[in-house]
Design an enzyme around this catalytic site. Structure first.
Site, PDB file in Angstrom:
ATOM      1  N   ARG A  43     -34.154  48.980 -34.683  1.00 45.66           N
ATOM      2  CA  ARG A  43     -33.802  50.397 -34.681  1.00 45.66           C
ATOM      3  C   ARG A  43     -32.598  50.666 -35.553  1.00 45.66           C
ATOM      4  O   ARG A  43     -31.711  49.824 -35.669  1.00 45.66           O
ATOM      5  CB  ARG A  43     -33.578  50.869 -33.256  1.00 45.66           C
ATOM      6  CG  ARG A  43     -34.937  51.010 -32.541  1.00 45.66           C
ATOM      7  CD  ARG A  43     -34.909  50.851 -31.069  1.00 45.66           C
ATOM      8  NE  ARG A  43     -33.709  50.293 -30.573  1.00 45.66           N
ATOM      9  CZ  ARG A  43     -32.980  50.855 -29.635  1.00 45.66           C
ATOM     10  NH1 ARG A  43     -33.352  51.985 -29.096  1.00 45.66           N
ATOM     11  NH2 ARG A  43     -31.896  50.259 -29.204  1.00 45.66           N
ATOM     12  N   ASN A 139     -23.295  40.422 -31.307  1.00 45.92           N
ATOM     13  CA  ASN A 139     -24.396  40.298 -30.342  1.00 45.92           C
ATOM     14  C   ASN A 139     -24.668  41.649 -29.652  1.00 45.92           C
ATOM     15  O   ASN A 139     -23.734  42.418 -29.415  1.00 45.92           O
ATOM     16  CB  ASN A 139     -24.002  39.223 -29.327  1.00 45.92           C
ATOM     17  CG  ASN A 139     -24.889  39.208 -28.107  1.00 45.92           C
ATOM     18  OD1 ASN A 139     -24.567  39.862 -27.108  1.00 45.92           O
ATOM     19  ND2 ASN A 139     -26.003  38.524 -28.183  1.00 45.92           N
ATOM     20  N   ASP A 140     -25.938  41.918 -29.331  1.00 50.06           N
ATOM     21  CA  ASP A 140     -26.310  43.226 -28.771  1.00 50.06           C
ATOM     22  C   ASP A 140     -25.672  43.530 -27.414  1.00 50.06           C
ATOM     23  O   ASP A 140     -25.259  44.667 -27.155  1.00 50.06           O
ATOM     24  CB  ASP A 140     -27.843  43.384 -28.719  1.00 50.06           C
ATOM     25  CG  ASP A 140     -28.547  42.230 -28.033  1.00 50.06           C
ATOM     26  OD1 ASP A 140     -27.876  41.346 -27.457  1.00 50.06           O
ATOM     27  OD2 ASP A 140     -29.798  42.206 -28.071  1.00 50.06           O
TER      28      ASP A 140
HETATM   29  C1  BMX Z   1     -31.872  37.111 -25.334  1.00 48.47           C
HETATM   30  C2  BMX Z   1     -30.940  36.661 -26.466  1.00 48.47           C
HETATM   31  C3  BMX Z   1     -29.620  37.403 -26.309  1.00 48.47           C
HETATM   32  C4  BMX Z   1     -29.798  38.912 -26.225  1.00 48.47           C
HETATM   33  C5  BMX Z   1     -30.809  39.272 -25.129  1.00 48.47           C
HETATM   34  C6  BMX Z   1     -31.142  40.745 -25.044  1.00 48.47           C
HETATM   35  C7  BMX Z   1     -31.713  36.012 -28.693  1.00 48.47           C
HETATM   36  C8  BMX Z   1     -32.520  36.400 -29.887  1.00 48.47           C
HETATM   37  N1  BMX Z   1     -31.604  36.933 -27.729  1.00 48.47           N
HETATM   38  O1  BMX Z   1     -31.348  36.669 -24.141  1.00 48.47           O
HETATM   39  O2  BMX Z   1     -28.741  37.076 -27.356  1.00 48.47           O
HETATM   40  O3  BMX Z   1     -28.567  39.506 -25.948  1.00 48.47           O
HETATM   41  O4  BMX Z   1     -32.015  38.532 -25.340  1.00 48.47           O
HETATM   42  O5  BMX Z   1     -31.910  41.158 -26.144  1.00 48.47           O
HETATM   43  O6  BMX Z   1     -31.202  34.904 -28.635  1.00 48.47           O
HETATM   44  P1  BMX Z   1     -33.099  42.253 -26.141  1.00 48.47           P
HETATM   45  O7  BMX Z   1     -34.193  41.661 -26.940  1.00 48.47           O
HETATM   46  O8  BMX Z   1     -33.469  42.562 -24.741  1.00 48.47           O
HETATM   47  O9  BMX Z   1     -32.510  43.447 -26.817  1.00 48.47           O
HETATM   48 CA    CA Z   2     -23.524  38.774 -25.101  1.00 48.66          CA
HETATM   49 MG    MG Z   3     -32.062  45.383 -27.170  1.00 48.07          MG
END
Ligand code: BMX
Ligand code: CA
Ligand code: MG
Ligand code: ZN
Length: 343
Positions: A43, A139-140
């Site tokens: 997004r 990180n998200d």
């Molecule tokens: C996974 C990991 C986390 C992320 C989480 C939420 C990866 C690619 N992702 O646990 O780093 O914060 O998913 O991500 O390693 P979403 O896909 O729910 O947005």
């Molecule tokens: Ca984190």
């Molecule tokens: Mg997400």
């Protein structure tokens, strides 16, 4: 006296009013591009200084590195063109992504299989050189915490934690007003707190992580399993496409009284609650913010587990559901808005 009627006819703004209108005008114009790379979607959004989502774009997150960079750039170029028409000046790009991120370098160090070909990847350089803008990456879940701190329930809070449920489960920890990144940028991977020795398999390769119990993907897996065993549908319910059975169908079934679906949700909420108790006993925050589509379903069960299982000094914690529309995107934008305007 000539000045009397003149004063009555014109209403002059004070000097101060002029200045503050000017500042308001500038704030309105300054904006950031936010990019969020998740396990399902890619997004992009134009976000104003005040945290308004001016425009949003969504595509499936491509499965290969090259295609992903290509789609990021084309979506950003579109957004930059649209920003001009919206009177927005784009100060930079903030990227929120799943995976472990070194924000100093703008590099994604590694990721689970939710995002393929996304390990040891410098995201900053290609985006910055193609768009001629400064780029921030984190990180998200960490971004979601920044969003709560700037625009949400975390405003003015020194110590709080956020857990965001999407395809996976992301986390962010604010301690003394700052994100915790840890020694190798793997702190606050809260989705991979383990709550069972022999739990369901997680996308990270381990077992029993809260993500394997309570994420969107975990609930979808359980919904499909129930559907395959002809145990999902109850009276008043139908699914159009069996391949697309998902978490929403499970919640729907539970609300219509399907006890199997209720049991799955209860286990998911309990697992998440136990995970959060572990967080409380590690960093002792004063607030937990739940976000993502499932947050409002989990708030009750999480509070119940805390009452039953947290140490008494940690029990009086406040647990709230986020009121932000898009925490990850808003947090990505906040990196730009905070750093680009710092003097
Ligand atoms: C996974 C990991 C986390 C992320 C989480 C939420 C990866 C690619 N992702 O646990 O780093 O914060 O998913 O991500 O390693 P979403 O896909 O729910 O947005
Ligand atoms: Ca984190
Ligand atoms: Mg997400
Ligand atoms: Zn895991």
């Amino acid at each position: 006296d000539m000045s009397e009627p003149l004063q009555k006819t014109f209403c002059f703004p004070t000097v101060w009013e002029c200045i503050s209108q000017d500042i308001d005008h500038i704030l309105e114009m300054q904006s950031a591009l936010a990019v969020d790379l998740g396990g399902t979607n890619l997004r992009v959004a134009i976000v104003s200084m005040k945290g308004k989502l001016v425009k949003k774009y969504t595509q499936p997150n491509p499965k290969t590195f090259e295609e992903r960079i290509e789609v990021i750039l084309s979506m950003c170029k579109q957004a930059i063109a649209d920003a001009v028409h919206q009177n927005c000046r784009v100060l930079g790009v903030g990227v929120s992504t799943g995976g472990r991120v070194n924000p100093k370098e703008g590099v994604v160090l590694d990721s689970t299989k939710l995002i393929r070909e996304w390990a040891g990847v410098n995201v900053r350089t290609p985006v910055s050189s193609a768009l001629h803008l400064p780029v921030w990456v984190d990180n998200d879940g960490n971004c979601a915490a920044l969003a709560e701190k700037k625009f949400g329930h975390g405003k003015g809070m020194e110590n709080f934690v956020t857990v965001i449920t999407g395809t996976g489960i992301g986390g962010g920890i604010i301690q003394h007003g700052e994100l915790i990144h840890g020694s190798t940028f793997c702190a606050a991977e809260l989705g991979h707190i383990m709550v069972a020795l022999e739990g369901p398999e997680c996308s990270c390769g381990s077992h029993g992580c809260i993500e394997a119990f309570a994420s969107g993907l975990a609930l979808q897996r359980e919904a499909k399993r129930l559907h395959d065993e002809d145990l999902l549908l109850v009276e008043g319910m139908s699914v159009s496409n069996k391949e697309q059975v998902n978490a929403a169908d499970l919640i729907h079934a539970a609300h219509l009284g399907n006890s199997k679906a209720e049991a799955v949700l209860h286990t998911a909420g309990t697992a998440l609650g136990v995970g959060i108790v572990n967080i409380l006993h590690t960093v002792n925050p004063s607030l937990v913010v739940l976000s993502g589509i499932l947050a409002k379903h989990y708030e009750g069960p999480v509070c119940q587990v805390i009452r039953q299982r947290a140490l008494s000094s940690a029990r009086d914690i406040r647990v709230v559901t986020s009121d932000l529309e898009e925490p990850a995107l808003l947090g990505a934008a906040s990196m730009v808005l905070d750093y680009a305007t710092r003097r």
